[in-house]
Design a protein around this motif. Structure first.
Motif, PDB file in Angstrom:
ATOM      1  N   MET A   1      15.615  11.471   4.000  1.00  0.00           N
ATOM      2  CA  MET A   1      15.987  10.796   2.773  1.00  0.00           C
ATOM      3  C   MET A   1      15.156  11.357   1.639  1.00  0.00           C
ATOM      4  O   MET A   1      14.105  11.944   1.862  1.00  0.00           O
ATOM      5  CB  MET A   1      15.819   9.287   2.919  1.00  0.00           C
ATOM      6  N   TYR A   2      15.653  11.191   0.419  1.00  0.00           N
ATOM      7  CA  TYR A   2      14.964  11.676  -0.774  1.00  0.00           C
ATOM      8  C   TYR A   2      14.477  10.458  -1.550  1.00  0.00           C
ATOM      9  O   TYR A   2      15.245   9.519  -1.761  1.00  0.00           O
ATOM     10  CB  TYR A   2      15.929  12.495  -1.639  1.00  0.00           C
ATOM     11  N   ILE A   3      13.212  10.459  -1.952  1.00  0.00           N
ATOM     12  CA  ILE A   3      12.699   9.307  -2.689  1.00  0.00           C
ATOM     13  C   ILE A   3      11.974   9.730  -3.959  1.00  0.00           C
ATOM     14  O   ILE A   3      11.464  10.842  -4.069  1.00  0.00           O
ATOM     15  CB  ILE A   3      11.760   8.428  -1.842  1.00  0.00           C
ATOM     16  N   VAL A   4      11.965   8.808  -4.899  1.00  0.00           N
ATOM     17  CA  VAL A   4      11.105   8.880  -6.075  1.00  0.00           C
ATOM     18  C   VAL A   4      10.176   7.679  -5.945  1.00  0.00           C
ATOM     19  O   VAL A   4      10.632   6.544  -5.777  1.00  0.00           O
ATOM     20  CB  VAL A   4      11.909   8.805  -7.386  1.00  0.00           C
ATOM     21  N   LEU A   5       8.885   7.914  -5.978  1.00  0.00           N
ATOM     22  CA  LEU A   5       7.885   6.867  -5.829  1.00  0.00           C
ATOM     23  C   LEU A   5       7.101   6.754  -7.124  1.00  0.00           C
ATOM     24  O   LEU A   5       6.672   7.760  -7.687  1.00  0.00           O
ATOM     25  CB  LEU A   5       6.949   7.220  -4.667  1.00  0.00           C
ATOM     26  N   VAL A   6       6.926   5.527  -7.586  1.00  0.00           N
ATOM     27  CA  VAL A   6       6.170   5.243  -8.801  1.00  0.00           C
ATOM     28  C   VAL A   6       5.160   4.154  -8.465  1.00  0.00           C
ATOM     29  O   VAL A   6       5.512   3.171  -7.798  1.00  0.00           O
ATOM     30  CB  VAL A   6       7.104   4.736  -9.926  1.00  0.00           C
ATOM     31  N   TYR A   7       3.929   4.315  -8.896  1.00  0.00           N
ATOM     32  CA  TYR A   7       2.958   3.249  -8.641  1.00  0.00           C
ATOM     33  C   TYR A   7       2.178   2.888  -9.886  1.00  0.00           C
ATOM     34  O   TYR A   7       2.030   3.675 -10.813  1.00  0.00           O
ATOM     35  CB  TYR A   7       2.007   3.604  -7.487  1.00  0.00           C
ATOM     36  N   ASP A   8       1.702   1.646  -9.898  1.00  0.00           N
ATOM     37  CA  ASP A   8       0.812   1.133 -10.929  1.00  0.00           C
ATOM     38  C   ASP A   8      -0.341   0.488 -10.173  1.00  0.00           C
ATOM     39  O   ASP A   8      -0.199  -0.602  -9.622  1.00  0.00           O
ATOM     40  CB  ASP A   8       1.544   0.120 -11.810  1.00  0.00           C
ATOM     41  N   ILE A   9      -1.456   1.192 -10.104  1.00  0.00           N
ATOM     42  CA  ILE A   9      -2.586   0.810  -9.260  1.00  0.00           C
ATOM     43  C   ILE A   9      -3.830   0.651 -10.122  1.00  0.00           C
ATOM     44  O   ILE A   9      -4.034   1.408 -11.071  1.00  0.00           O
ATOM     45  CB  ILE A   9      -2.853   1.907  -8.190  1.00  0.00           C
ATOM     46  N   GLY A  10      -4.657  -0.309  -9.769  1.00  0.00           N
ATOM     47  CA  GLY A  10      -5.915  -0.518 -10.472  1.00  0.00           C
ATOM     48  C   GLY A  10      -6.768   0.742 -10.527  1.00  0.00           C
ATOM     49  O   GLY A  10      -6.743   1.569  -9.609  1.00  0.00           O
ATOM     50  N   GLU A  11      -7.523   0.876 -11.585  1.00  0.00           N
ATOM     51  CA  GLU A  11      -8.305   2.084 -11.863  1.00  0.00           C
ATOM     52  C   GLU A  11      -9.231   2.483 -10.711  1.00  0.00           C
ATOM     53  O   GLU A  11      -9.393   3.663 -10.420  1.00  0.00           O
ATOM     54  CB  GLU A  11      -9.130   1.851 -13.131  1.00  0.00           C
ATOM     55  N   LYS A  12      -9.810   1.513 -10.021  1.00  0.00           N
ATOM     56  CA  LYS A  12     -10.742   1.823  -8.925  1.00  0.00           C
ATOM     57  C   LYS A  12     -10.030   2.393  -7.698  1.00  0.00           C
ATOM     58  O   LYS A  12     -10.636   3.072  -6.890  1.00  0.00           O
ATOM     59  CB  LYS A  12     -11.511   0.569  -8.526  1.00  0.00           C
ATOM     60  N   ARG A  13      -8.730   2.124  -7.553  1.00  0.00           N
ATOM     61  CA  ARG A  13      -7.983   2.548  -6.366  1.00  0.00           C
ATOM     62  C   ARG A  13      -7.028   3.709  -6.631  1.00  0.00           C
ATOM     63  O   ARG A  13      -6.461   4.283  -5.713  1.00  0.00           O
ATOM     64  CB  ARG A  13      -7.190   1.354  -5.814  1.00  0.00           C
ATOM     65  N   VAL A  14      -6.853   4.080  -7.888  1.00  0.00           N
ATOM     66  CA  VAL A  14      -5.831   5.063  -8.250  1.00  0.00           C
ATOM     67  C   VAL A  14      -6.086   6.439  -7.627  1.00  0.00           C
ATOM     68  O   VAL A  14      -5.151   7.125  -7.223  1.00  0.00           O
ATOM     69  CB  VAL A  14      -5.644   5.137  -9.788  1.00  0.00           C
ATOM     70  N   GLY A  15      -7.323   6.848  -7.511  1.00  0.00           N
ATOM     71  CA  GLY A  15      -7.647   8.155  -6.920  1.00  0.00           C
ATOM     72  C   GLY A  15      -7.229   8.237  -5.457  1.00  0.00           C
ATOM     73  O   GLY A  15      -6.684   9.246  -5.011  1.00  0.00           O
ATOM     74  N   LYS A  16      -7.484   7.169  -4.722  1.00  0.00           N
ATOM     75  CA  LYS A  16      -7.093   7.137  -3.311  1.00  0.00           C
ATOM     76  C   LYS A  16      -5.574   7.171  -3.163  1.00  0.00           C
ATOM     77  O   LYS A  16      -5.047   7.842  -2.277  1.00  0.00           O
ATOM     78  CB  LYS A  16      -7.643   5.882  -2.638  1.00  0.00           C
ATOM     79  N   MET A  17      -4.868   6.449  -4.026  1.00  0.00           N
ATOM     80  CA  MET A  17      -3.409   6.425  -3.951  1.00  0.00           C
ATOM     81  C   MET A  17      -2.832   7.794  -4.315  1.00  0.00           C
ATOM     82  O   MET A  17      -1.889   8.255  -3.681  1.00  0.00           O
ATOM     83  CB  MET A  17      -2.838   5.343  -4.874  1.00  0.00           C
ATOM     84  N   LEU A  18      -3.403   8.448  -5.303  1.00  0.00           N
ATOM     85  CA  LEU A  18      -2.965   9.796  -5.694  1.00  0.00           C
ATOM     86  C   LEU A  18      -3.088  10.760  -4.507  1.00  0.00           C
ATOM     87  O   LEU A  18      -2.140  11.477  -4.187  1.00  0.00           O
ATOM     88  CB  LEU A  18      -3.796  10.290  -6.879  1.00  0.00           C
ATOM     89  N   LYS A  19      -4.238  10.767  -3.845  1.00  0.00           N
ATOM     90  CA  LYS A  19      -4.447  11.655  -2.699  1.00  0.00           C
ATOM     91  C   LYS A  19      -3.471  11.341  -1.570  1.00  0.00           C
ATOM     92  O   LYS A  19      -2.942  12.250  -0.925  1.00  0.00           O
ATOM     93  CB  LYS A  19      -5.882  11.543  -2.197  1.00  0.00           C
ATOM     94  N   LEU A  20      -3.238  10.071  -1.320  1.00  0.00           N
ATOM     95  CA  LEU A  20      -2.308   9.668  -0.266  1.00  0.00           C
ATOM     96  C   LEU A  20      -0.899  10.171  -0.569  1.00  0.00           C
ATOM     97  O   LEU A  20      -0.259  10.800   0.281  1.00  0.00           O
ATOM     98  CB  LEU A  20      -2.292   8.140  -0.125  1.00  0.00           C
ATOM     99  N   CYS A  21      -0.407   9.917  -1.755  1.00  0.00           N
ATOM    100  CA  CYS A  21       0.959  10.306  -2.106  1.00  0.00           C
ATOM    101  C   CYS A  21       1.136  11.816  -2.102  1.00  0.00           C
ATOM    102  O   CYS A  21       2.203  12.309  -1.728  1.00  0.00           O
ATOM    103  CB  CYS A  21       1.341   9.714  -3.456  1.00  0.00           C
ATOM    104  N   ARG A  22       0.121  12.556  -2.497  1.00  0.00           N
ATOM    105  CA  ARG A  22       0.195  14.029  -2.482  1.00  0.00           C
ATOM    106  C   ARG A  22       0.330  14.583  -1.073  1.00  0.00           C
ATOM    107  O   ARG A  22       0.847  15.677  -0.884  1.00  0.00           O
ATOM    108  CB  ARG A  22      -1.018  14.640  -3.168  1.00  0.00           C
ATOM    109  N   ARG A  23      -0.128  13.835  -0.067  1.00  0.00           N
ATOM    110  CA  ARG A  23       0.009  14.287   1.327  1.00  0.00           C
ATOM    111  C   ARG A  23       1.461  14.230   1.791  1.00  0.00           C
ATOM    112  O   ARG A  23       1.859  14.968   2.678  1.00  0.00           O
ATOM    113  CB  ARG A  23      -0.850  13.428   2.249  1.00  0.00           C
ATOM    114  N   TYR A  24       2.257  13.355   1.193  1.00  0.00           N
ATOM    115  CA  TYR A  24       3.624  13.134   1.652  1.00  0.00           C
ATOM    116  C   TYR A  24       4.703  13.657   0.695  1.00  0.00           C
ATOM    117  O   TYR A  24       5.791  13.980   1.133  1.00  0.00           O
ATOM    118  CB  TYR A  24       3.867  11.634   1.858  1.00  0.00           C
ATOM    119  N   LEU A  25       4.399  13.689  -0.613  1.00  0.00           N
ATOM    120  CA  LEU A  25       5.427  13.976  -1.622  1.00  0.00           C
ATOM    121  C   LEU A  25       4.912  14.965  -2.660  1.00  0.00           C
ATOM    122  O   LEU A  25       3.731  15.309  -2.681  1.00  0.00           O
ATOM    123  CB  LEU A  25       5.849  12.676  -2.317  1.00  0.00           C
TER     124      LEU A  25
END
Length: 87
Positions: A1-25
């Motif tokens: 499947m093809y997805i577009v993912l958008v997130y709004d994450i608190g400043e303290k957690r945004v770096g971890k979410m960025l690294k996670l999403c880059r592993r998959y998309l």
């Protein structure tokens, strides 16, 4: 499947979410990712994302399509991260 993912994450957690999403998309621009993903990998991505997120404050939105060909994308202005395909 093809997805577009958008997130709004608190400043303290945004770096971890960025690294996670880059592993998959593929990173498109600030907090926006797109790409082909299997249902199993999507399930893993969401499970890992929930460990990072504060579900009372943060959000993650997925737009799903059967494949990229069913999604029309138009960029107005400069595209922040052009996807290159190497063969």
């Amino acid at each position: 499947m093809y997805i577009v993912l958008v997130y709004d994450i608190g400043e303290k957690r945004v770096g971890k979410m960025l690294k996670l999403c880059r592993r998959y998309l593929n990173w498109i621009q600030n907090s926006v990712f797109e790409g082909e993903i299997t249902p199993v990998k999507l399930k893993s991505l969401l499970a890992e994302a929930k460990l990072i997120m504060d579900e009372e404050q943060d959000s993650l939105i997925l737009f799903k399509s059967r494949s990229e060909k069913w999604l029309e994308k138009e960029v107005v202005g400069k595209e922040k991260n052009e996807l290159d395909t190497f063969l």
